[in-house]
Design a protein around this motif. Structure first.
Motif, mmCIF file in Angstrom:
data_model
loop_
_atom_site.group_PDB
_atom_site.id
_atom_site.type_symbol
_atom_site.label_atom_id
_atom_site.label_comp_id
_atom_site.label_asym_id
_atom_site.label_seq_id
_atom_site.Cartn_x
_atom_site.Cartn_y
_atom_site.Cartn_z
ATOM 1 N N LYS A 1 0.885 -1.013 -0.008
ATOM 2 C CA LYS A 1 0.045 0.008 -0.058
ATOM 3 C C LYS A 1 0.839 1.362 0.035
ATOM 4 O O LYS A 1 0.569 2.314 -0.713
ATOM 5 C CB LYS A 1 -0.845 -0.057 1.352
ATOM 6 N N GLY A 2 2.064 0.996 0.710
ATOM 7 C CA GLY A 2 2.872 2.217 0.772
ATOM 8 C C GLY A 2 3.492 2.795 -0.728
ATOM 9 O O GLY A 2 3.592 3.922 -1.037
ATOM 10 N N GLN A 3 3.497 1.872 -1.414
ATOM 11 C CA GLN A 3 3.948 2.212 -2.933
ATOM 12 C C GLN A 3 2.945 2.950 -3.520
ATOM 13 O O GLN A 3 3.077 4.149 -4.368
ATOM 14 C CB GLN A 3 4.280 1.000 -3.688
ATOM 15 N N GLU B 1 0.652 4.881 -2.070
ATOM 16 C CA GLU B 1 0.480 6.229 -1.445
ATOM 17 C C GLU B 1 1.691 7.204 -1.796
ATOM 18 O O GLU B 1 1.661 8.328 -2.062
ATOM 19 C CB GLU B 1 0.655 5.911 0.253
ATOM 20 N N ALA B 2 3.043 6.508 -1.830
ATOM 21 C CA ALA B 2 4.205 7.449 -2.343
ATOM 22 C C ALA B 2 3.655 7.939 -3.725
ATOM 23 O O ALA B 2 4.172 9.032 -3.962
ATOM 24 C CB ALA B 2 5.504 6.519 -2.194
ATOM 25 N N ALA B 3 3.335 7.021 -4.459
ATOM 26 C CA ALA B 3 2.976 7.567 -6.021
ATOM 27 C C ALA B 3 2.069 8.591 -5.973
ATOM 28 O O ALA B 3 2.142 9.598 -6.662
ATOM 29 C CB ALA B 3 2.700 6.223 -6.911
ATOM 30 N N ASP B 4 0.856 8.340 -5.129
ATOM 31 C CA ASP B 4 -0.202 9.382 -5.167
ATOM 32 C C ASP B 4 0.595 10.565 -4.553
ATOM 33 O O ASP B 4 0.386 11.826 -4.919
ATOM 34 C CB ASP B 4 -1.156 9.094 -4.210
ATOM 35 N N ALA B 5 1.367 10.595 -3.624
ATOM 36 C CA ALA B 5 1.984 11.800 -2.774
ATOM 37 C C ALA B 5 2.748 12.703 -3.649
ATOM 38 O O ALA B 5 2.909 13.987 -3.489
ATOM 39 C CB ALA B 5 2.545 11.247 -1.721
ATOM 40 N N ILE B 6 3.525 12.031 -4.651
ATOM 41 C CA ILE B 6 4.355 12.884 -5.492
ATOM 42 C C ILE B 6 3.414 13.127 -6.684
ATOM 43 O O ILE B 6 3.988 13.887 -7.515
ATOM 44 C CB ILE B 6 5.572 12.092 -5.857
ATOM 45 N N GLY B 7 2.274 12.888 -6.688
ATOM 46 C CA GLY B 7 1.538 13.600 -7.758
ATOM 47 C C GLY B 7 1.336 12.878 -8.892
ATOM 48 O O GLY B 7 0.736 13.317 -10.013
ATOM 49 N N LEU B 8 1.757 11.695 -9.123
ATOM 50 C CA LEU B 8 1.317 10.709 -10.309
ATOM 51 C C LEU B 8 0.050 10.700 -10.568
ATOM 52 O O LEU B 8 -0.797 10.418 -9.539
ATOM 53 C CB LEU B 8 2.040 9.455 -10.315
ATOM 54 N N THR B 9 -0.449 10.202 -11.869
ATOM 55 C CA THR B 9 -1.989 10.025 -12.265
ATOM 56 C C THR B 9 -1.922 8.732 -11.945
ATOM 57 O O THR B 9 -0.965 7.753 -11.729
ATOM 58 C CB THR B 9 -2.321 10.449 -13.562
ATOM 59 N N GLN C 1 -0.208 6.711 -14.688
ATOM 60 C CA GLN C 1 1.374 6.766 -14.125
ATOM 61 C C GLN C 1 1.737 5.767 -13.354
ATOM 62 O O GLN C 1 2.850 5.040 -13.415
ATOM 63 C CB GLN C 1 1.756 8.327 -14.185
ATOM 64 N N ILE D 1 5.166 2.254 -11.364
ATOM 65 C CA ILE D 1 5.305 1.885 -9.879
ATOM 66 C C ILE D 1 4.656 0.470 -10.060
ATOM 67 O O ILE D 1 5.214 -0.551 -9.493
ATOM 68 C CB ILE D 1 4.768 2.786 -9.134
#
Lengths: 259, 636
Positions: free
Chosen positions: B529-531, B533-541, B544, B549
């Motif tokens: 789940k962390g992956q 969240e990290a992708a969301d947090a850096i703003g990837l759509t 993407q 990821i």
């Protein structure tokens, strides 16, 4: 709520700054369990706010609501004047302005350190690759590990990984940085290297909201400490206030336990 | 108790240096620790060796029995490979194989540093194979006695009369010499490299492989394998000479292509061209199965009037208009209008397909596919907003995709010039490999999409993918194949036709995709789940996040299952026989035994088929182990 109202400003230098994060009566439930109960607070631009409290007090939930990793059910959250709602465009805008550092680092294990950092600038900010890489190397230099650019996260120590994670967030040139217990998963000897980076960051004037148990860090760099328990903000004040004469009994108990 | 403490003390004293490495045990020590450590293990070892020897003896006696008619196999080698592909056009088969050889050589050169085999290890191989040959010569039962008139002698009871053991051993003098030579060579090399400065000498894997294959090809020119063939229906059997020129010459060219292109590929490694050569060889691998089958082997007779009046203008129109549209959609200010256009196009493309099934809205199939591709390209277009170079990438990609799709569609729609002898022009191993490769290539993207659908947040995608996967997995492959070859043509609207092979490929792809989706889903679920969240947090759509990821990590975890799926797909192509296609196994099982010269001769062919299947699958399996190492599975 006492002494300081959550919306008042602790530090004189912040008096006439813009509001960066505004939360009004934010509620969140997990099923029947209420994780956040009427959380109201304002973080000014350039402010360093440390959120502390016993585990299960809702501090992580709150910080994760601010960039929509969790969805709040009632109340309003504004980041830099943009309302956090179900509108995808607003979420995208907010996320590209808010950087987040996680307890478990959450680096992408299949990408090199450099690719971890440049991914978002290239694909979200649409920067040319060369420019993004130059910026990434400068950031690695800033967090003190310029020589690790070509390695994979699995080859780094925990402290180095967390510093890469900070660089990855900074690469998006955020106006706000959220830290969710950034040192809790680290071995004691690595905590300092991460805290040093965060202190440097705090002095650079970026808005920071930090969930942490590192009270030394809080005392040194925080403009305000927000104490939470049971999903509510119990007490807000300057570090001196917290370390010398906290008003609430629950705060006193907490401070006596962790110091 | 006192004993125990003694041992501990001794161990403490002996602990001065690092412990001995496991590999340096002597043979006797190794046997004792691994096979004869106690009486129970000794019994197991002896029983196991006995069973293995019995099996080896069975295989030998079967293979070299007087009843085996290996002529059936060597005469029909060509039929096993390509069935009845006409002799006059056989050069097309060689062009196809040659292209693949060249591509293989090129890829091997530019992609991998294949490393080396230690000389010491090769010497043990030589000695080991010598020992194995000796074992075989000993185990194989003595030959039957043939009298001067060529008749097989039988005892009074009617069983075959065999030579004595010693007579058999002296008869096999040639084999014994081979055994001695192998062991002597191995021992000599072993002794040579036991000197300290030669201990780590090694030979490149490529040298071993290329010289092995080279020796094999050379033997075609030198060794009198004999000339056995069916030429235009007549049976030729000329023992005592080398194989036909039309066999040895092409294989020599094949070897030269493999060998030569390896060096071409290697000369590009670590140069500025490496990326381009790697990319284009990968692309060629993707395109070549279809191009070789539909263009090279099938030799379409193009109707140039139709090409100029319809095909070319249509391809150009889609290419140019689509390109202009994509150029507009990647402007920095495209924003919301771009997304709306993409969704609108997708709706239109979907409508085209639905309408086609009700015969409402006639349109060339090519146009339907192109509209769908335009819509998909428009969907990914926002990712290419930015510099001109990036936008140009998308346009170039689009133009090449259109050129390829329209070229292939035109070729597939044009009738073949190959003189057909059955409903499909290819059979045997060629057909088996073609179907397996196409099914794997097509079902992979479909399976990934289904897996993403099943793990999606949107209930409608989840429901559709789940029900599709469960329905297909609940039905046997045979019924899917029969459904597509017999029933689907009945449902198609007037004017829409599906060739037998196309129907089978469609059905098999849909079937395989369902299984593949489940394997991929297993991998996707291992992404934490962390992956996300990290992708969301850096703003990837979401797109993407999935592409950069989730999928790379998920697919990496599913490599073992995916390889299992590929192997299963390859083997299950033998079910094509049930709906009337002549796959590899069917040629051995039904075609050869029906020939008047080899009436009822089945076992030899099937044994060879089994060996070839094993060779391919074992290679795939070995390569996947290498792949797992390279992508660093397990070091997360």
């Amino acid at each position: 709520m006492s002494t300081d109202d959550a919306t008042t400003v602790a530090n004189d230098r912040l008096v006439d700054r813009e509001d960066m994060i505004v939360c009004v009566d934010v509620d969140k439930w997990y099923g029947d369990f209420q994780a956040l109960n009427g959380v109201t607070a304002t973080i000014k631009e350039g402010e360093v706010a440390v959120v502390c409290g016993p585990s299960g007090s809702g501090k992580s939930t709150w910080i994760r609501c601010i960039n929509r990793l969790e969805v709040h059910q009632a109340g309003d959250i504004f980041v830099d004047g943009i309302e956090l709602s179900n509108d995808l465009r607003n979420i995208e805008k907010i996320r590209s302005e808010v950087g987040m550092v996680f307890q478990q680092f959450n680096l992408f294990p299949h990408l090199t350190v450099l690719d971890n950092i440049t991914l978002a600038p290239i694909w979200v900010r649409k920067k040319p690759r060369a420019e993004a890489e130059t910026a990434a190397r400068a950031l690695l230099d800033r967090v003190g590990i310029p020589e690790q650019a070509e390695k994979f996260p699995g080859q780094l120590s925990g402290g180095q990984q967390q510093r890469v994670a900070i660089a990855r967030s900074l690469a998006m040139e955020p106006r706000v940085m959220l830290f969710d217990e950034p040192t809790s998963a680290l071995d004691p000897e690595m905590i300092k290297e991460v805290l040093d980076v965060m202190k440097e960051l705090a002095r650079s004037g970026i808005t920071m909201m930090v969930v942490t148990h590192e009270m030394g860090f809080a005392r040194e760099v925080a403009d305000r400490i927000i104490f939470m328990e049971g999903g509510e903000i119990v007490e807000v004040g300057t570090p001196e206030h917290f370390f010398t004469n906290p008003t609430e009994d629950r705060t006193k108990l907490f401070m006596s336990q962790i110091l | 108790m006192s004993k125990l403490s003694d041992i501990n003390v001794e161990a403490g004293i002996a602990d001065a240096g690092p412990p001995q490495q496991g590999g340096s045990l002597s043979v006797g020590q190794w046997l004792r620790t691994n096979l004869f450590s106690n009486w129970f293990n000794s019994i197991l070892t002896l029983l196991g060796v006995f069973a293995a020897l019995l099996m080896l003896r069975g295989v030998l006696n079967f293979t070299f029995s007087e009843n085996r008619e290996w002529d059936a196999v060597r005469t029909n080698l060509r039929a096993l490979m390509t069935l009845s592909y006409p002799e006059s056009q056989y050069v097309r088969v060689w062009v196809a194989v040659g292209f693949l050889m060249a591509l293989a050589g090129m890829s091997a050169g530019v992609w991998e540093n294949w490393g080396g085999v230690s000389v010491k290890r090769m010497s043990t191989w030589l000695m080991g194979s010598g020992g194995f040959f000796a074992l075989c010569v000993l185990l194989r039962e003595p030959s039957v006695i043939i009298d001067s008139e060529g008749k097989v002698l039988r005892t009074v009871e009617g069983t075959l009369q065999r030579e004595s053991f010693w007579a058999a051993m002296t008869d096999r003098l040639g084999w014994w010499i081979a055994v001695v030579v192998l062991i002597a060579m191995g021992a000599a090399i072993w002794a040579w490299c036991s000197e300290p400065d030669r201990r780590n000498n090694s030979v490149a894997v490529t040298t071993v492989v290329f010289s092995g294959l080279g020796l094999l090809v050379l033997s075609l020119w030198l060794v009198p394998y004999g000339h056995y063939a069916f030429a235009d229906g007549t049976y030729i059997a000329v023992p005592g000479r080398t194989v036909a020129f039309s066999t040895k010459m092409p294989w020599t060219v094949m070897w030269l292509l493999l060998f030569g292109l390896y060096f071409v590929g290697r000369s590009f490694r670590d140069t500025q061209w490496q990326g381009i050569v790697r990319g284009s060889s990968n692309l060629l691998w993707l395109i070549s199965p279809m191009a070789l089958f539909w263009v090279v082997l099938r030799d379409p007779a193009l109707d140039y009037a139709h090409v100029l009046s319809t095909d070319l203008p249509m391809g150009l129109a889609f290419g140019v208009l689509g390109g202009v549209l994509l150029w507009v959609l990647t402007r920095a200010d495209a924003g919301e209008a771009g997304r709306l256009t993409a969704v609108g196009l997708l709706g239109f493309a979907a409508f085209n397909w639905v309408a086609a099934f009700f015969g409402l809205y006639p349109m060339l199939q090519k146009a339907r596919i192109s509209f769908l591709l335009v819509a998909l390209a428009a969907l990914v277009a926002p990712n290419f907003i930015g510099e001109v170079a990036k936008r140009r990438q998308l346009i170039v990609g689009w133009l090449s995709a259109m050129a390829l799709v329209h070229y292939m569609a035109t070729m597939m729609n044009t009738p073949s010039t190959v003189e057909l002898q059955s409903s499909e022009f290819l059979g045997g191993l060629g057909l088996t490999l073609f179907v397996a490769v196409i099914v794997v290539l097509l079902s992979f993207p479909l399976g990934v999409l289904l897996a993403l659908g099943r793990t999606s947040k949107f209930p409608i995608f989840r429901m559709l993918s789940t029900s599709y996967i469960e329905i297909i997995r609940g039905v046997p492959l045979i019924s899917v194949l029969i459904f597509f070859s017999v029933m689907v043509p009945l449902f198609l609207p007037d004017g829409m036709e599906l060739a037998e092979l196309a129907a089978v490929l469609t059905g098999y792809t849909l079937f395989s995709a369902a299984y593949l989706a489940e394997n991929v889903r297993g991998g996707l679920q291992s992404v934490t789940k962390g992956q996300y969240e990290a992708a969301d947090a850096i703003g990837l759509t979401a797109v993407q996040r999935t592409g950069f990821i989730v999928l790379p990590q998920g697919l990496r975890v599913s490599i073992p299952q995916l390889v299992g799926q590929v192997i299963a797909t390859f083997k299950e192509t033998s079910l094509l026989a049930i709906i009337g296609l002549f796959d590899f196994l069917r040629v051995a099982n039904s075609v050869i035994p029906a020939q008047s010269e080899f009436m009822g001769v089945k076992r030899e062919g099937i044994l060879l088929v089994a060996m070839i299947y094993f060779f391919f699958n074992f290679t795939i399996s070995k390569y996947s182990q290498r792949l797992e190492l390279r992508v660093g599975l397990g070091e997360r």
